[in-house]
Design a protein around this motif. Structure first.
Motif, PDB file in Angstrom:
ATOM      1  N   LEU A 128       0.904  -1.215   0.021  1.00  0.00           N
ATOM      2  CA  LEU A 128      -0.088  -0.017   0.051  1.00  0.00           C
ATOM      3  C   LEU A 128       0.729   1.347  -0.069  1.00  0.00           C
ATOM      4  CD1 LEU A 128      -2.840   1.295   0.222  1.00  0.00           C
ATOM      5  CD2 LEU A 128      -2.633   0.965   2.729  1.00  0.00           C
ATOM      6  N   ARG A 129       1.857   1.315   0.732  1.00  0.00           N
ATOM      7  CA  ARG A 129       2.676   2.321   0.852  1.00  0.00           C
ATOM      8  C   ARG A 129       3.559   2.644  -0.406  1.00  0.00           C
ATOM      9  NH1 ARG A 129       5.787   5.368   4.150  1.00  0.00           N
ATOM     10  NH2 ARG A 129       4.665   4.493   5.956  1.00  0.00           N
ATOM     11  N   GLU A 130       3.926   1.532  -1.178  1.00  0.00           N
ATOM     12  CA  GLU A 130       4.489   1.649  -2.516  1.00  0.00           C
ATOM     13  C   GLU A 130       3.353   2.216  -3.542  1.00  0.00           C
ATOM     14  OE1 GLU A 130       6.655  -1.377  -3.901  1.00  0.00           O
ATOM     15  OE2 GLU A 130       7.809  -1.660  -2.276  1.00  0.00           O
ATOM     16  N   ALA A 131       2.131   1.502  -3.556  1.00  0.00           N
ATOM     17  CA  ALA A 131       1.041   2.042  -4.365  1.00  0.00           C
ATOM     18  C   ALA A 131       0.905   3.456  -4.247  1.00  0.00           C
ATOM     19  CB  ALA A 131       0.057   1.281  -4.234  1.00  0.00           C
ATOM     20  N   LEU A 132       0.680   3.888  -3.061  1.00  0.00           N
ATOM     21  CA  LEU A 132       0.423   5.578  -2.780  1.00  0.00           C
ATOM     22  C   LEU A 132       1.540   6.316  -3.692  1.00  0.00           C
ATOM     23  CD1 LEU A 132      -1.457   4.490  -0.649  1.00  0.00           C
ATOM     24  CD2 LEU A 132      -1.104   6.513   0.525  1.00  0.00           C
ATOM     25  N   GLN A 133       2.690   5.848  -3.407  1.00  0.00           N
ATOM     26  CA  GLN A 133       3.695   6.697  -3.991  1.00  0.00           C
ATOM     27  C   GLN A 133       3.819   6.598  -5.676  1.00  0.00           C
ATOM     28  OE1 GLN A 133       7.870   6.108  -1.968  1.00  0.00           O
ATOM     29  NE2 GLN A 133       6.589   4.539  -0.914  1.00  0.00           N
ATOM     30  N   ILE A 134       3.571   5.341  -6.191  1.00  0.00           N
ATOM     31  CA  ILE A 134       3.452   5.273  -7.739  1.00  0.00           C
ATOM     32  C   ILE A 134       2.295   6.296  -8.085  1.00  0.00           C
ATOM     33  CG2 ILE A 134       2.700   3.873  -9.401  1.00  0.00           C
ATOM     34  CD1 ILE A 134       4.454   1.672  -7.942  1.00  0.00           C
ATOM     35  N   VAL A 135       1.182   6.304  -7.652  1.00  0.00           N
ATOM     36  CA  VAL A 135      -0.235   6.922  -8.068  1.00  0.00           C
ATOM     37  C   VAL A 135       0.251   8.423  -8.091  1.00  0.00           C
ATOM     38  CG1 VAL A 135      -2.681   7.572  -7.379  1.00  0.00           C
ATOM     39  CG2 VAL A 135      -1.739   5.235  -7.276  1.00  0.00           C
ATOM     40  N   ARG A 136       0.747   8.639  -6.890  1.00  0.00           N
ATOM     41  CA  ARG A 136       1.204  10.256  -6.655  1.00  0.00           C
ATOM     42  C   ARG A 136       2.032  10.774  -7.857  1.00  0.00           C
ATOM     43  NH1 ARG A 136      -1.481  13.329  -3.299  1.00  0.00           N
ATOM     44  NH2 ARG A 136      -0.875  12.005  -1.410  1.00  0.00           N
ATOM     45  N   LEU A 137       3.162   9.803  -7.988  1.00  0.00           N
ATOM     46  CA  LEU A 137       4.217  10.228  -9.291  1.00  0.00           C
ATOM     47  C   LEU A 137       3.467  10.207 -10.406  1.00  0.00           C
ATOM     48  CD1 LEU A 137       7.256   7.818  -8.041  1.00  0.00           C
ATOM     49  CD2 LEU A 137       7.030  10.535  -8.134  1.00  0.00           C
ATOM     50  N   MET A 138       2.599   9.202 -11.038  1.00  0.00           N
ATOM     51  CA  MET A 138       1.858   9.191 -12.028  1.00  0.00           C
ATOM     52  C   MET A 138       1.047  10.410 -12.387  1.00  0.00           C
ATOM     53  SD  MET A 138       1.316   5.087 -13.074  1.00  0.00           S
ATOM     54  CE  MET A 138       1.000   5.894 -14.608  1.00  0.00           C
ATOM     55  N   TRP A 139       0.548  11.034 -11.262  1.00  0.00           N
ATOM     56  CA  TRP A 139      -0.525  12.064 -11.376  1.00  0.00           C
ATOM     57  C   TRP A 139       0.435  13.588 -11.640  1.00  0.00           C
ATOM     58  CZ3 TRP A 139      -4.648  11.134  -6.990  1.00  0.00           C
ATOM     59  CH2 TRP A 139      -5.638   9.981  -7.338  1.00  0.00           C
ATOM     60  N   THR A 140       1.595  13.471 -10.984  1.00  0.00           N
ATOM     61  CA  THR A 140       2.364  14.607 -10.896  1.00  0.00           C
ATOM     62  C   THR A 140       3.372  14.830 -11.805  1.00  0.00           C
ATOM     63  OG1 THR A 140       3.826  13.849  -8.928  1.00  0.00           O
ATOM     64  CG2 THR A 140       1.663  15.216  -8.671  1.00  0.00           C
ATOM     65  N   GLU A 141       4.121  13.814 -12.425  1.00  0.00           N
ATOM     66  CA  GLU A 141       4.988  14.021 -13.270  1.00  0.00           C
ATOM     67  C   GLU A 141       4.775  13.340 -14.810  1.00  0.00           C
ATOM     68  OE1 GLU A 141       8.588  12.006 -11.545  1.00  0.00           O
ATOM     69  OE2 GLU A 141       8.376  13.186  -9.442  1.00  0.00           O
ATOM     70  N   GLU A 142       5.516  13.386 -15.735  1.00  0.00           N
ATOM     71  CA  GLU A 142       5.180  13.350 -17.123  1.00  0.00           C
ATOM     72  C   GLU A 142       5.597  11.834 -17.249  1.00  0.00           C
ATOM     73  OE1 GLU A 142       3.597  14.951 -19.275  1.00  0.00           O
ATOM     74  OE2 GLU A 142       3.224  16.310 -17.527  1.00  0.00           O
ATOM     75  N   GLU A 143       6.748  11.456 -17.012  1.00  0.00           N
ATOM     76  CA  GLU A 143       7.250   9.958 -17.194  1.00  0.00           C
ATOM     77  C   GLU A 143       7.836   9.394 -16.083  1.00  0.00           C
ATOM     78  OE1 GLU A 143       9.766   9.955 -20.818  1.00  0.00           O
ATOM     79  OE2 GLU A 143       7.923  10.031 -21.977  1.00  0.00           O
ATOM     80  N   PRO A 144       7.181   9.303 -15.004  1.00  0.00           N
ATOM     81  CA  PRO A 144       7.837   8.837 -13.618  1.00  0.00           C
ATOM     82  C   PRO A 144       8.344   7.514 -13.740  1.00  0.00           C
ATOM     83  CG  PRO A 144       5.462   8.713 -13.371  1.00  0.00           C
ATOM     84  CD  PRO A 144       5.803   9.281 -14.875  1.00  0.00           C
TER      85      PRO A 144
END
Length: 304
Positions: A128-144
């Protein structure tokens, strides 16, 4: 305080019923409609169990003001990058009204039935901790890119981005050591499910401690309390509805009558105790809960 309606998708609702609940909720001034994310009925009854992302996508074009969200998607059901894409698309369809809720998952038979791995709770919370980080990155960066212990993405695009800036991620759960720590460090909102006001106050204190250690103001985290309501037009109808919807939660050593009496005594579900329930709403406000989400198992009755 805002009020939302919770739809338990595994209770057997067809889409027309869910649509009716949503239209009524918007007409009556509810803030949002939220759906849990189950794959089958918890008692494995052969009842409709609509996918929440599909149903909420349809509601996004059928409603205008109602917030729509998942409470919550178990981390093991879908890869985090896919969840980020689904949520961003729904936010666009609803013009900025989607609210993503994530959790660690709990219903092991459901996982096994669908061939989904069900690791120990410690691993699920780390996922869950990793999932939150991935979702946040994909919403805020162009090619995370992200390489974790359980999940990896490489230059993963998410287009379109959410309409909301910033889009918020909620976490549901009551785990004091892991879940509430994740909320304090990474989430924008916390949903607490069906606990007593005393336990809710205790958990709020635990969350405050995690926030202080994380250097974060607890007031920056929205909080919701999820409670159950069941209404019938007569005592007989109430008892029939109670048995229909809550029989799976009965103890093995008690009759339905004993079960109902215990729940009424503990939770105050009878009409005679409605005043205490509304006083409870005021108590929740004093505990700084922002949203009270209510589930009505007989959704068609609300639609009338």
């Amino acid at each position: 305080m805002k009020f939302g309606v919770m739809v338990e998708n595994h209770f057997g609702y067809d889409y027309q019923t869910i649509y009716g609940i949503a239209i009524a909720a918007e007409r009556f001034g509810f803030d949002g409609l939220y759906m849990c994310d189950h794959l089958v009925n918890q008692n494995f009854a052969r009842l409709p169990c609509l996918d929440p992302y599909v149903a909420l996508g349809a509601l996004g074009s059928s409603t205008k003001k109602l917030r729509l969200g998942t409470l919550v998607t178990p981390v093991g059901f879908r890869y985090p990058s896919d969840v980020a894409k689904l949520a961003a698309s729904l936010d666009m369809i609803s013009n900025g009204r989607f609210q993503l809720g994530l959790g660690a998952g709990w219903n092991e038979p459901e996982y096994k039935a669908y061939g989904i791995p069900f690791p120990p709770v410690g691993q699920r919370t780390r996922q869950l901790r990793e999932a939150l980080q991935i979702v946040r990155l994909m919403w805020t960066e162009e090619e995370p890119s992200f390489k974790g212990r359980y999940f990896t993405i490489t230059e993963a695009q998410c287009n379109p981005k959410p309409v909301q800036r910033p889009a918020k991620i909620w976490v549901g759960g009551k785990g004091e050591k892991a879940i509430l720590k994740i909320v304090a460090e990474l989430a924008d909102g916390w949903n607490c499910l069906g606990t007593s006001l005393g336990e809710y106050e205790h958990l709020t204190g635990v969350l405050r401690g995690h926030c202080e250690r994380a250097g974060r103001r607890m007031e920056s985290i929205e909080r919701s309390y999820y409670g159950w309501f069941l209404a019938g037009r007569s005592e007989k109808e109430f008892e029939e509805l109670f048995e229909k919807h809550y029989a799976p939660f009965k103890r093995a050593d008690e009759t339905m009558r004993q079960f109902k009496d215990r729940i009424v005594q503990e939770e105050g579900r009878s009409s005679a105790q409605s005043t205490r329930q509304f006083n409870g709403c005021r108590d929740l406000r004093s505990l700084a809960s922002h949203i009270l989400s209510c589930t009505f198992p007989t959704g068609t009755r609300m639609a009338r």
